[in-house]
Design an enzyme around this catalytic site. Structure first.
Site, PDB file in Angstrom:
ATOM      1  N   GLY A  12       3.459 -10.536 -35.700  1.00 34.99           N
ATOM      2  CA  GLY A  12       3.503 -10.415 -37.166  1.00 34.99           C
ATOM      3  C   GLY A  12       4.944 -10.450 -37.650  1.00 34.99           C
ATOM      4  O   GLY A  12       5.825  -9.889 -37.011  1.00 34.99           O
ATOM      5  N   ARG A  76       0.695 -15.098 -33.566  1.00 36.25           N
ATOM      6  CA  ARG A  76       0.242 -14.099 -32.593  1.00 36.25           C
ATOM      7  C   ARG A  76      -0.365 -14.847 -31.408  1.00 36.25           C
ATOM      8  O   ARG A  76      -1.368 -15.541 -31.569  1.00 36.25           O
ATOM      9  CB  ARG A  76      -0.801 -13.179 -33.216  1.00 36.25           C
ATOM     10  N   GLY A 115       3.552  -6.568 -28.396  1.00 34.13           N
ATOM     11  CA  GLY A 115       2.946  -7.691 -27.680  1.00 34.13           C
ATOM     12  C   GLY A 115       4.022  -8.648 -27.181  1.00 34.13           C
ATOM     13  O   GLY A 115       4.001  -9.093 -26.022  1.00 34.13           O
ATOM     14  N   ASP A 138       5.996  -1.309 -38.009  1.00 38.27           N
ATOM     15  CA  ASP A 138       5.296  -0.137 -37.466  1.00 38.27           C
ATOM     16  C   ASP A 138       6.249   0.868 -36.798  1.00 38.27           C
ATOM     17  O   ASP A 138       5.873   2.024 -36.582  1.00 38.27           O
ATOM     18  CB  ASP A 138       4.239  -0.571 -36.445  1.00 38.27           C
ATOM     19  N   MET A 180       0.038   0.076 -44.035  1.00 40.02           N
ATOM     20  CA  MET A 180      -0.109  -0.622 -42.746  1.00 40.02           C
ATOM     21  C   MET A 180       0.255   0.282 -41.572  1.00 40.02           C
ATOM     22  O   MET A 180       1.069   1.201 -41.703  1.00 40.02           O
ATOM     23  CB  MET A 180       0.735  -1.889 -42.719  1.00 40.02           C
ATOM     24  N   GLU A 233      -3.676   2.613 -42.179  1.00 38.50           N
ATOM     25  CA  GLU A 233      -4.762   1.643 -41.941  1.00 38.50           C
ATOM     26  C   GLU A 233      -5.590   2.022 -40.709  1.00 38.50           C
ATOM     27  O   GLU A 233      -6.808   1.854 -40.672  1.00 38.50           O
ATOM     28  CB  GLU A 233      -4.035   0.306 -41.758  1.00 38.50           C
ATOM     29  N   GLN A 285       3.739  -5.405 -47.753  1.00 38.63           N
ATOM     30  CA  GLN A 285       4.649  -4.521 -47.023  1.00 38.63           C
ATOM     31  C   GLN A 285       5.495  -5.277 -45.989  1.00 38.63           C
ATOM     32  O   GLN A 285       6.456  -4.750 -45.453  1.00 38.63           O
ATOM     33  CB  GLN A 285       3.854  -3.416 -46.315  1.00 38.63           C
TER      34      GLN A 285
HETATM   35  O1  F6P Z   1       2.317  -4.912 -36.520  1.00 43.93           O
HETATM   36  C1  F6P Z   1       2.569  -5.036 -37.864  1.00 43.93           C
HETATM   37  C2  F6P Z   1       1.304  -5.066 -38.659  1.00 43.93           C
HETATM   38  O2  F6P Z   1       1.676  -5.296 -39.999  1.00 43.93           O
HETATM   39  C3  F6P Z   1       0.409  -3.835 -38.541  1.00 43.93           C
HETATM   40  O3  F6P Z   1       0.862  -2.742 -39.280  1.00 43.93           O
HETATM   41  C4  F6P Z   1      -0.908  -4.387 -39.006  1.00 43.93           C
HETATM   42  O4  F6P Z   1      -1.961  -3.647 -38.498  1.00 43.93           O
HETATM   43  C5  F6P Z   1      -0.898  -5.786 -38.460  1.00 43.93           C
HETATM   44  O5  F6P Z   1       0.449  -6.138 -38.281  1.00 43.93           O
HETATM   45  C6  F6P Z   1      -1.564  -6.808 -39.337  1.00 43.93           C
HETATM   46  O6  F6P Z   1      -1.567  -8.021 -38.663  1.00 43.93           O
HETATM   47  P1  F6P Z   1      -1.904  -9.450 -39.264  1.00 43.93           P
HETATM   48  O7  F6P Z   1      -0.727  -9.915 -40.051  1.00 43.93           O
HETATM   49  O8  F6P Z   1      -2.137 -10.304 -38.078  1.00 43.93           O
HETATM   50  O9  F6P Z   1      -3.098  -9.277 -40.139  1.00 43.93           O
END
Ligand code: F6P
Length: 358
Positions: A12, A76, A115, A138, A180, A233, A285
């Site tokens: 992300g 990802r 990751g 995070d 988040m 979340e 965010q």
């Molecule tokens: O790891 C960062 C983050 O923003 C988390 O807080 C959230 O759960 C996740 O990525 C959301 O991921 P995506 O952008 O793949 O929906």
């Protein structure tokens, strides 16, 4: 001999990726002049698997300090699939090593979160020269006190809480703001404190809905006409904490909820009679320009990484420990995460302020 340095951003995105890329690139050119060439690997490990890379011009690293997102693109590419041969029949690890060789890289900087660090460690153990750089809103990367992107996200989430305050007060409502953070509650905890939330619910501390409702009622009895809940979340209840994750996520889906926020709002409304509303700022965010703190941190981390390249110090990831920039072996960081411990200073601050943690 020229050094060829690859850079990729994976997982992300977050504010500060470009500032870090710039920090590393400018410090590399500063140290090595025309003895360094930078290769951008596009869309994270996906680009490494598919041979999607290009040589970068020094001018591309100018004017990006304040720009959100990543000029290299990101994706990802789950670590757990790295050694799995899927329908396309591609051996991903072999393919990544092939691209590294074909691009004639001397080393590769991998900017990312948990990751990304697992795959960075895998590549390092496969013999590639890897340096990690810790990004994530995070703030949950093991071995570093802070990651770039976190403080910008705290600022954004705090502004959301600030703005929600006025409308909550006007309408005498209980407002549940979903912040988040799936496994780590740092963002909710910091923005909750900065925004003056009344109740903060984080995944590290399963909540008891009775305590949440009691906190809302206590405020109402004290004459406060609204309450603000900052809900991570990934927050889950005490009952859910007794089940396997798969079990409670299935139960939630059955009941029509994905995150806990909607359910908490419905339960609080039913238990207290207060009118509730939900606010989900979501990917906002992660968007936009990095705050000054993150620009400084990104520049510190990026320029430190350039020093690691110059010293040929590989198999590590950059970290901030007790206000000093340093690095940790990738093998010590990969597969771990840094969650909010129960004795965390900031949790104690919340408790001292009478904020309910559910
Ligand atoms: O790891 C960062 C983050 O923003 C988390 O807080 C959230 O759960 C996740 O990525 C959301 O991921 P995506 O952008 O793949 O929906």
């Amino acid at each position: 001999m020229k050094k060829r340095v690859g850079i990729l951003t994976s997982g992300g995105d977050c504010p500060g990726l470009n500032a870090t890329i710039r920090g590393a690139a400018k410090a590399l050119y500063q140290r090595m002049g025309d003895k360094v060439e930078i290769v951008g690997v596009l869309n994270g490990y996906d680009g490494l698997i598919n041979g999607n890379y290009r040589e970068m011009d020094p001018s591309e690293f100018s004017g990006i300090l304040t720009v959100g997102g990543t000029i290299l693109g990101t994706k990802r590419t789950p670590f757990k699939k790295m050694r799995v041969i899927e329908e396309d029949n591609v051996d991903k690890v072999k393919a990544m090593k092939k691209t590294y060789k074909e691009a004639k890289l001397d080393c590769l900087l991998c900017l990312g979160g948990n990751g990304t660090h697992k795959t960075a460690n895998l590549l390092s153990q496969e013999g590639l020269n890897i340096i990690g750089l810790p990004k994530t809103i995070d703030n949950d990367i093991y071995g570093t006190d802070v990651t770039f992107g976190f403080h910008t996200a705290v600022d954004i989430a705090t502004e959301v809480i600030d703005r929600i305050h006025t409308t909550a007060g006007s309408h005498s409502r209980v407002m549940c703001i979903e912040i988040m953070g799936n496994k780590a509650g740092w963002l909710t905890l910091y923005s909750g404190i900065a925004g003056g939330a009344d109740i903060i619910l984080i995944p590290e501390h399963p909540y008891d809905i009775e305590k949440v409702a009691a906190a809302v009622e206590k405020r109402a009895k004290a004459g406060k006409n609204f309450s603000i809940l900052a809900v991570a979340e990934g927050a889950y209840s005490v009952e859910e904490s007794k089940m396997k994750r798969k079990e409670w996520t299935a139960k939630r889906a059955e009941a029509g909820y994905t995150t806990a926020t909607n359910r908490i709002a419905a339960q609080v409304e039913q238990m207290t009679g207060a009118e509730t509303r939900i606010c989900v700022p979501g990917h906002m965010q992660r968007g936009g320009s990095p705050c000054a703190y993150d620009r400084v941190l990104a520049t510190q981390f990026g320029s430190y990484a350039a020093g690691l390249v110059a010293d040929e110090h590989y198999g590590v990831t950059v970290a901030m420990v007790n206000r000093h920039v340093t690095c940790n072996p990738l093998v010590d960081v990969a597969g771990k995460s840094r969650l909010v411990p129960d004795d965390c200073d900031m949790l104690n601050v919340a408790r001292a302020m009478g904020i309910s943690l559910g």
